[in-house]
Design a protein around this motif. Structure first.
Motif, mmCIF file in Angstrom:
data_model
loop_
_atom_site.group_PDB
_atom_site.id
_atom_site.type_symbol
_atom_site.label_atom_id
_atom_site.label_comp_id
_atom_site.label_asym_id
_atom_site.label_seq_id
_atom_site.Cartn_x
_atom_site.Cartn_y
_atom_site.Cartn_z
ATOM 1 N N HIS A 171 -14.869 28.890 -1.022
ATOM 2 C CA HIS A 171 -16.245 28.447 -1.271
ATOM 3 C C HIS A 171 -16.266 26.929 -1.447
ATOM 4 O O HIS A 171 -15.248 26.330 -1.789
ATOM 5 N N ASP B 221 -25.332 35.546 1.800
ATOM 6 C CA ASP B 221 -24.123 34.714 1.771
ATOM 7 C C ASP B 221 -24.546 33.254 1.968
ATOM 8 O O ASP B 221 -24.751 32.816 3.092
ATOM 9 N N GLY B 222 -24.675 32.542 0.864
ATOM 10 C CA GLY B 222 -25.127 31.158 0.901
ATOM 11 C C GLY B 222 -26.508 30.969 0.280
ATOM 12 O O GLY B 222 -26.617 30.359 -0.788
ATOM 13 N N GLU C 267 -20.506 25.433 5.555
ATOM 14 C CA GLU C 267 -19.485 26.130 4.761
ATOM 15 C C GLU C 267 -18.831 27.219 5.606
ATOM 16 O O GLU C 267 -17.642 27.513 5.464
ATOM 17 N N GLU C 268 -19.621 27.821 6.507
ATOM 18 C CA GLU C 268 -19.108 28.945 7.293
ATOM 19 C C GLU C 268 -18.172 28.500 8.417
ATOM 20 O O GLU C 268 -17.638 29.330 9.142
ATOM 21 N N HIS D 116 -24.769 27.213 0.410
ATOM 22 C CA HIS D 116 -25.019 26.824 1.805
ATOM 23 C C HIS D 116 -26.121 27.676 2.426
ATOM 24 O O HIS D 116 -26.411 28.777 1.943
ATOM 25 N N HIS E 232 -22.795 33.095 -5.900
ATOM 26 C CA HIS E 232 -22.522 33.676 -4.589
ATOM 27 C C HIS E 232 -22.451 35.186 -4.744
ATOM 28 O O HIS E 232 -22.161 35.682 -5.835
HETATM 29 ZN ZN LIG Z 1 -20.803 31.782 1.532
#
Ligand SMILES: [Zn+2]
Length: 410
Positions: A358, A92-93, A125-126, A81, A188
């Motif tokens: 995830h 993160d993503g 996703e978050e 993401h 990730h």
């Molecule tokens: Zn993530």
């Protein structure tokens, strides 16, 4: 004979990740909530990059970006993401999206690879607007009514307004096409310190833990904090505090090696300085990848509540709010990641569950899915200081691309 197969270009991967970091930069991280202006620019950035990998690019009606290949043969879907938590980290993503892009650039142009890597960037996703809206939409689990009702948890803006501002209103949503993909692979950052503390390069994810959530209610008697003698009080707040301590004493006797539990919110009723709380509740969460462990802990929780109620002076009840089945990662893909780690990272890998959720857990319900982790410095994530050493990012990219090659040619 030396291995001459094309591999990941580490500098290109780092340059791409830094380009995404510059969009919506905040301190050393990013502030890129779903459907914010920097999020939109990040999606546009990906759409412009995908043709370099031989992929046709598009954004669907929920903000998922897809890069699709016209190459014959097996397709492997890969991605992650692009939005971030508020004021959070740069990897993160985007790490998983850029790895997927790199795998597509390297492998889709390689005549030795008959199939192709297709790229996905899953929207939200978050969870700014919901829970895994993009990947759940792809697997057919999001209704239009859910989108109608969704709002940004920070600003209150509706998802329909946000989609219109993104220019996505009325666009169809792309759904999984049965038989198109051999599976899904996502990289990730670990977001924990298992890899760093073990001086390892790659985590081979075995499963994504399930999350079980409970509300535990305590009922006593509300009364005056000055005139009520200690001996006759029924203080629900005190009962809650004792119960929390009891959980920490007794859960270790029944839990698994990686079980985690958290009391994330406590409410006292009425919550005033001069009133003995007549009621209290706590939101309690357990995560594990083994339903048998959860069942054991849940039974223990009920037993403890019954014991506490019998002892008094307050009554305790446990209500289950949410059951989350763990998602098991494909064994063949796990072997491919491990073999790639042997070839590209000196075998510095470990098999481990993911304690965080995830998109791969959604994809795992419709196709074989797997994940690999790279180390997080200090185990820090969901904070702008989140980081990974450049060398680990490059090694991870090499392992990821090699894993894709093994899956497509194996
Ligand atoms: Zn993530």
């Amino acid at each position: 004979m030396p291995d001459t197969k094309p591999r990941a270009d580490g500098q290109r991967v780092l340059a791409d990740l830094n380009a995404l970091r510059a969009i919506g930069a905040y301190q050393t991280g990013v502030h890129k909530p779903t459907f914010s202006e920097p999020h939109k620019r990040s999606l546009d950035w990906l759409v412009q990059k995908l043709p370099d990998a031989g992929l046709a690019a598009g954004i669907d009606g929920i903000g998922n970006v897809f890069g699709t290949s016209a190459k014959p043969g097996l397709k492997l879907l890969a991605g992650s993401h692009l939005e971030s938590q508020n004021y959070a980290g740069w990897l993160d993503g985007p790490l998983g999206v850029v790895y997927a892009l790199e795998a597509a650039r390297v492998l889709n142009a390689d005549p030795a690879v008959r199939g192709a890597v297709e790229v996905a960037a899953w929207c939200d996703e978050e969870g700014h607007f919901g829970s895994f809206l993009g990947s759940r939409s792809y697997i057919g689990q999001v209704t239009d009514a859910e989108i109608d009702a969704a709002r940004d948890r920070t600003s209150g803006r509706t998802m329909r307004e946000a989609l219109a501002e993104m220019g996505l209103a009325g666009r169809p949503r792309v759904a999984v096409e049965k038989g198109r993909h051999v599976g899904y692979l996502e990289a990730h950052i670990e977001q924990g310190d298992t890899l760093e503390s073990g001086k390892l390069a790659i985590g081979v994810v075995t499963s994504i833990v399930g999350i079980w959530q409970y509300r535990i209610d305590f009922n006593g008697a509300q009364n005056h904090a000055g005139t009520t003698r200690m001996a006759v009080r029924k203080d629900a707040g005190l009962a809650l505090a004792k119960f929390c301590v009891a959980i920490d004493d007794r859960f270790p006797t029944a839990c698994g090696p990686r079980t985690v539990w958290t009391t994330g919110r406590i409410t006292l009723d009425p919550g005033a300085p001069s009133i003995i709380p007549g009621a209290a509740d706590m939101l309690f969460q357990i995560r594990d990848d083994d339903p048998a462990v959860i069942a054991r802990l849940e039974a223990l929780l009920h037993m403890m509540a019954d014991e506490a109620s019998a002892k008094g002076p307050c009554t305790v009840t446990v209500t289950k709010l949410r059951t989350g089945a763990p998602a098991l990662m494909d064994l063949g893909f796990q072997d491919a990641i491990e073999a790639a780690s042997k070839a590209m990272a000196g075998g510095r890998s470990i098999r481990m569950p993911s304690g965080a959720g995830h998109d791969a857990q959604m994809l795992a319900t419709v196709m074989p899915a797997a994940m690999l982790f790279v180390p997080s410095i200090g185990g820090i994530s969901h904070h702008w200081t989140e980081n990974t050493a450049d060398a680990d990012i490059v090694t991870g990219a090499e392992v990821f691309v090699d894993t894709c090659r093994r899956i497509l040619t194996g």
